[in-house]
Design a protein around this motif. Structure first.
Motif, PDB file in Angstrom:
ATOM      1  N   ALA A  18       3.663  -4.682  -2.943  1.00  0.00           N
ATOM      2  CA  ALA A  18       2.785  -3.515  -3.065  1.00  0.00           C
ATOM      3  C   ALA A  18       2.778  -2.686  -1.779  1.00  0.00           C
ATOM      4  O   ALA A  18       2.777  -1.452  -1.825  1.00  0.00           O
ATOM      5  CB  ALA A  18       1.369  -3.960  -3.427  1.00  0.00           C
ATOM      6  N   LEU A  19       2.806  -3.349  -0.636  1.00  0.00           N
ATOM      7  CA  LEU A  19       2.796  -2.621   0.635  1.00  0.00           C
ATOM      8  C   LEU A  19       4.103  -1.880   0.887  1.00  0.00           C
ATOM      9  O   LEU A  19       4.096  -0.806   1.492  1.00  0.00           O
ATOM     10  CB  LEU A  19       2.482  -3.556   1.791  1.00  0.00           C
ATOM     11  CG  LEU A  19       1.019  -3.954   1.878  1.00  0.00           C
ATOM     12  CD1 LEU A  19       0.831  -5.041   2.915  1.00  0.00           C
ATOM     13  CD2 LEU A  19       0.146  -2.769   2.199  1.00  0.00           C
ATOM     14  N   PHE A  20       5.218  -2.414   0.433  1.00  0.00           N
ATOM     15  CA  PHE A  20       6.467  -1.678   0.564  1.00  0.00           C
ATOM     16  C   PHE A  20       6.416  -0.393  -0.256  1.00  0.00           C
ATOM     17  O   PHE A  20       6.928   0.642   0.156  1.00  0.00           O
ATOM     18  CB  PHE A  20       7.663  -2.530   0.162  1.00  0.00           C
ATOM     19  CG  PHE A  20       8.094  -3.495   1.215  1.00  0.00           C
ATOM     20  CD1 PHE A  20       8.048  -3.160   2.556  1.00  0.00           C
ATOM     21  CD2 PHE A  20       8.548  -4.753   0.875  1.00  0.00           C
ATOM     22  CE1 PHE A  20       8.443  -4.053   3.545  1.00  0.00           C
ATOM     23  CE2 PHE A  20       8.947  -5.649   1.843  1.00  0.00           C
ATOM     24  CZ  PHE A  20       8.896  -5.301   3.175  1.00  0.00           C
ATOM     25  N   PHE A  21       5.784  -0.468  -1.425  1.00  0.00           N
ATOM     26  CA  PHE A  21       5.618   0.750  -2.221  1.00  0.00           C
ATOM     27  C   PHE A  21       4.699   1.740  -1.505  1.00  0.00           C
ATOM     28  O   PHE A  21       4.958   2.939  -1.491  1.00  0.00           O
ATOM     29  CB  PHE A  21       5.054   0.403  -3.602  1.00  0.00           C
ATOM     30  CG  PHE A  21       4.909   1.601  -4.483  1.00  0.00           C
ATOM     31  CD1 PHE A  21       5.999   2.106  -5.164  1.00  0.00           C
ATOM     32  CD2 PHE A  21       3.691   2.246  -4.618  1.00  0.00           C
ATOM     33  CE1 PHE A  21       5.876   3.220  -5.961  1.00  0.00           C
ATOM     34  CE2 PHE A  21       3.558   3.358  -5.411  1.00  0.00           C
ATOM     35  CZ  PHE A  21       4.658   3.846  -6.087  1.00  0.00           C
ATOM     36  N   VAL A  22       3.626   1.237  -0.913  1.00  0.00           N
ATOM     37  CA  VAL A  22       2.690   2.103  -0.183  1.00  0.00           C
ATOM     38  C   VAL A  22       3.397   2.766   0.999  1.00  0.00           C
ATOM     39  O   VAL A  22       3.244   3.965   1.241  1.00  0.00           O
ATOM     40  CB  VAL A  22       1.465   1.283   0.303  1.00  0.00           C
ATOM     41  CG1 VAL A  22       0.613   2.077   1.253  1.00  0.00           C
ATOM     42  CG2 VAL A  22       0.644   0.824  -0.896  1.00  0.00           C
ATOM     43  N   LEU A  23       4.188   2.003   1.728  1.00  0.00           N
ATOM     44  CA  LEU A  23       4.899   2.543   2.887  1.00  0.00           C
ATOM     45  C   LEU A  23       6.049   3.471   2.497  1.00  0.00           C
ATOM     46  O   LEU A  23       6.484   4.292   3.303  1.00  0.00           O
ATOM     47  CB  LEU A  23       5.422   1.405   3.757  1.00  0.00           C
ATOM     48  CG  LEU A  23       4.351   0.544   4.420  1.00  0.00           C
ATOM     49  CD1 LEU A  23       4.980  -0.645   5.117  1.00  0.00           C
ATOM     50  CD2 LEU A  23       3.519   1.357   5.378  1.00  0.00           C
ATOM     51  N   ALA A  24       6.522   3.349   1.257  1.00  0.00           N
ATOM     52  CA  ALA A  24       7.615   4.218   0.799  1.00  0.00           C
ATOM     53  C   ALA A  24       7.202   5.682   0.834  1.00  0.00           C
ATOM     54  O   ALA A  24       8.046   6.564   1.049  1.00  0.00           O
ATOM     55  CB  ALA A  24       8.038   3.827  -0.614  1.00  0.00           C
ATOM     56  N   TYR A  25       5.929   5.959   0.656  1.00  0.00           N
ATOM     57  CA  TYR A  25       5.460   7.346   0.713  1.00  0.00           C
ATOM     58  C   TYR A  25       5.765   7.959   2.078  1.00  0.00           C
ATOM     59  O   TYR A  25       6.286   9.071   2.162  1.00  0.00           O
ATOM     60  CB  TYR A  25       3.950   7.401   0.418  1.00  0.00           C
ATOM     61  CG  TYR A  25       3.347   8.743   0.688  1.00  0.00           C
ATOM     62  CD1 TYR A  25       3.665   9.836  -0.099  1.00  0.00           C
ATOM     63  CD2 TYR A  25       2.466   8.943   1.744  1.00  0.00           C
ATOM     64  CE1 TYR A  25       3.123  11.080   0.155  1.00  0.00           C
ATOM     65  CE2 TYR A  25       1.927  10.172   2.008  1.00  0.00           C
ATOM     66  CZ  TYR A  25       2.246  11.246   1.199  1.00  0.00           C
ATOM     67  OH  TYR A  25       1.720  12.479   1.457  1.00  0.00           O
ATOM     68  N   TYR A  26       5.471   7.232   3.134  1.00  0.00           N
ATOM     69  CA  TYR A  26       5.699   7.763   4.482  1.00  0.00           C
ATOM     70  C   TYR A  26       7.195   7.864   4.804  1.00  0.00           C
ATOM     71  O   TYR A  26       7.624   8.796   5.472  1.00  0.00           O
ATOM     72  CB  TYR A  26       4.987   6.905   5.526  1.00  0.00           C
ATOM     73  CG  TYR A  26       3.494   6.983   5.372  1.00  0.00           C
ATOM     74  CD1 TYR A  26       2.810   8.153   5.652  1.00  0.00           C
ATOM     75  CD2 TYR A  26       2.775   5.887   4.915  1.00  0.00           C
ATOM     76  CE1 TYR A  26       1.444   8.233   5.500  1.00  0.00           C
ATOM     77  CE2 TYR A  26       1.404   5.963   4.759  1.00  0.00           C
ATOM     78  CZ  TYR A  26       0.745   7.133   5.048  1.00  0.00           C
ATOM     79  OH  TYR A  26      -0.602   7.217   4.882  1.00  0.00           O
ATOM     80  N   VAL A  27       7.967   6.907   4.320  1.00  0.00           N
ATOM     81  CA  VAL A  27       9.413   6.955   4.545  1.00  0.00           C
ATOM     82  C   VAL A  27      10.015   8.160   3.835  1.00  0.00           C
ATOM     83  O   VAL A  27      10.809   8.908   4.417  1.00  0.00           O
ATOM     84  CB  VAL A  27      10.071   5.631   4.076  1.00  0.00           C
ATOM     85  CG1 VAL A  27      11.578   5.729   4.105  1.00  0.00           C
ATOM     86  CG2 VAL A  27       9.579   4.468   4.916  1.00  0.00           C
ATOM     87  N   LEU A  28       9.637   8.377   2.579  1.00  0.00           N
ATOM     88  CA  LEU A  28      10.155   9.531   1.837  1.00  0.00           C
ATOM     89  C   LEU A  28       9.696  10.844   2.462  1.00  0.00           C
ATOM     90  O   LEU A  28      10.464  11.815   2.504  1.00  0.00           O
ATOM     91  CB  LEU A  28       9.718   9.458   0.370  1.00  0.00           C
ATOM     92  CG  LEU A  28      10.414   8.409  -0.469  1.00  0.00           C
ATOM     93  CD1 LEU A  28       9.746   8.301  -1.833  1.00  0.00           C
ATOM     94  CD2 LEU A  28      11.887   8.740  -0.609  1.00  0.00           C
ATOM     95  N   LEU A  29       8.478  10.887   2.937  1.00  0.00           N
ATOM     96  CA  LEU A  29       7.972  12.086   3.597  1.00  0.00           C
ATOM     97  C   LEU A  29       8.793  12.398   4.842  1.00  0.00           C
ATOM     98  O   LEU A  29       9.114  13.554   5.111  1.00  0.00           O
ATOM     99  CB  LEU A  29       6.497  11.892   3.958  1.00  0.00           C
ATOM    100  CG  LEU A  29       5.688  13.108   4.354  1.00  0.00           C
ATOM    101  CD1 LEU A  29       5.641  14.112   3.220  1.00  0.00           C
ATOM    102  CD2 LEU A  29       4.281  12.691   4.729  1.00  0.00           C
ATOM    103  N   ARG A  30       9.149  11.367   5.572  1.00  0.00           N
ATOM    104  CA  ARG A  30       9.964  11.546   6.773  1.00  0.00           C
ATOM    105  C   ARG A  30      11.390  11.979   6.426  1.00  0.00           C
ATOM    106  O   ARG A  30      11.968  12.835   7.079  1.00  0.00           O
ATOM    107  CB  ARG A  30       9.970  10.234   7.558  1.00  0.00           C
ATOM    108  CG  ARG A  30      10.542  10.333   8.902  1.00  0.00           C
ATOM    109  CD  ARG A  30       9.533  10.936   9.818  1.00  0.00           C
ATOM    110  NE  ARG A  30      10.022  10.804  11.172  1.00  0.00           N
ATOM    111  CZ  ARG A  30       9.651  11.587  12.139  1.00  0.00           C
ATOM    112  NH1 ARG A  30       8.773  12.520  11.921  1.00  0.00           N
ATOM    113  NH2 ARG A  30      10.140  11.432  13.331  1.00  0.00           N
ATOM    114  N   ILE A  31      11.954  11.390   5.384  1.00  0.00           N
ATOM    115  CA  ILE A  31      13.319  11.714   4.970  1.00  0.00           C
ATOM    116  C   ILE A  31      13.415  13.151   4.479  1.00  0.00           C
ATOM    117  O   ILE A  31      14.371  13.865   4.804  1.00  0.00           O
ATOM    118  CB  ILE A  31      13.809  10.727   3.888  1.00  0.00           C
ATOM    119  CG1 ILE A  31      14.067   9.360   4.508  1.00  0.00           C
ATOM    120  CG2 ILE A  31      15.074  11.237   3.204  1.00  0.00           C
ATOM    121  CD1 ILE A  31      14.373   8.278   3.502  1.00  0.00           C
TER     122      ILE A  31
END
Length: 182
Positions: A67-80
């Motif tokens: 679940a936390l990897f999914f939560v952190l994916a938002y910030y990674v995608l925002l950065r990308i």
């Protein structure tokens, strides 16, 4: 006061379009916690100190990690999506923006459910027996750093957090990764 500040004051702490999913996530998280805590409370002492129980609390941690990897994916995608090398790539940016909207919508509900699994993991570790080793101390420190993240997330909805949600979230993510993989 401008119209934007008035609108933020009228909407309440959580925007209406996210409120339903957040309430559903809270209901799911509380249900999971009560169900699992009820099961944990009925275990015998010999079971609590067995290797089989170790798999139980590691399972809670693994569920929280997903679940936390999914939560952190938002910030990674925002950065990308903000990378300069994607400037001329309209199809890639369109696909990434769709994925970003999806992760943004489910960021908070997934975080709420992840926090429920983190609490279950913590309770089960203390029931099994807390030892002062690197893994347990790193988990405890990351739990302490996690505490301000949901609170600053509420302030984030009101535009009053001054990036504390992001900063404490990054600190938690680093400590969480250290705890999970070392």
């Amino acid at each position: 006061m401008n119209t934007r500040e008035i609108k933020v004051q009228k909407q309440g702490w959580i925007p209406k379009k996210e409120r339903v999913w957040i309430i559903v996530a809270i209901i799911i998280a509380v249900s999971i916690m009560f169900w699992e805590l009820k099961g944990l409370s009925q275990l015998s002492l010999t079971t609590l100190h067995s290797k089989q129980f170790k798999h139980t609390f590691k399972g809670f941690g693994s569920s929280a990690r997903i679940a936390l990897f999914f939560v952190l994916a938002y910030y990674v995608l925002l950065r990308i999506i903000r990378l300069r090398m994607l400037k001329g790539q309209s199809k890639v940016k369109k696909w990434l923006s769709t994925l970003l909207r999806f992760t943004r919508r489910w960021h908070t509900p997934a975080a709420i459910i992840a926090i429920a699994f983190i609490i279950l993991h913590t309770v089960a570790v203390f029931m099994h027996g807390f030892k002062f080793d690197f893994n347990n101390i790193s988990g405890l420190v990351s739990l302490l750093v996690l505490l301000p993240v949901p609170i600053s997330g509420l302030f984030r909805y009101q535009r009053m957090d001054r990036k504390w949600h992001l900063r404490s979230g990054i600190a938690f993510a680093i400590l969480f990764l250290i705890h999970s993989f070392l």
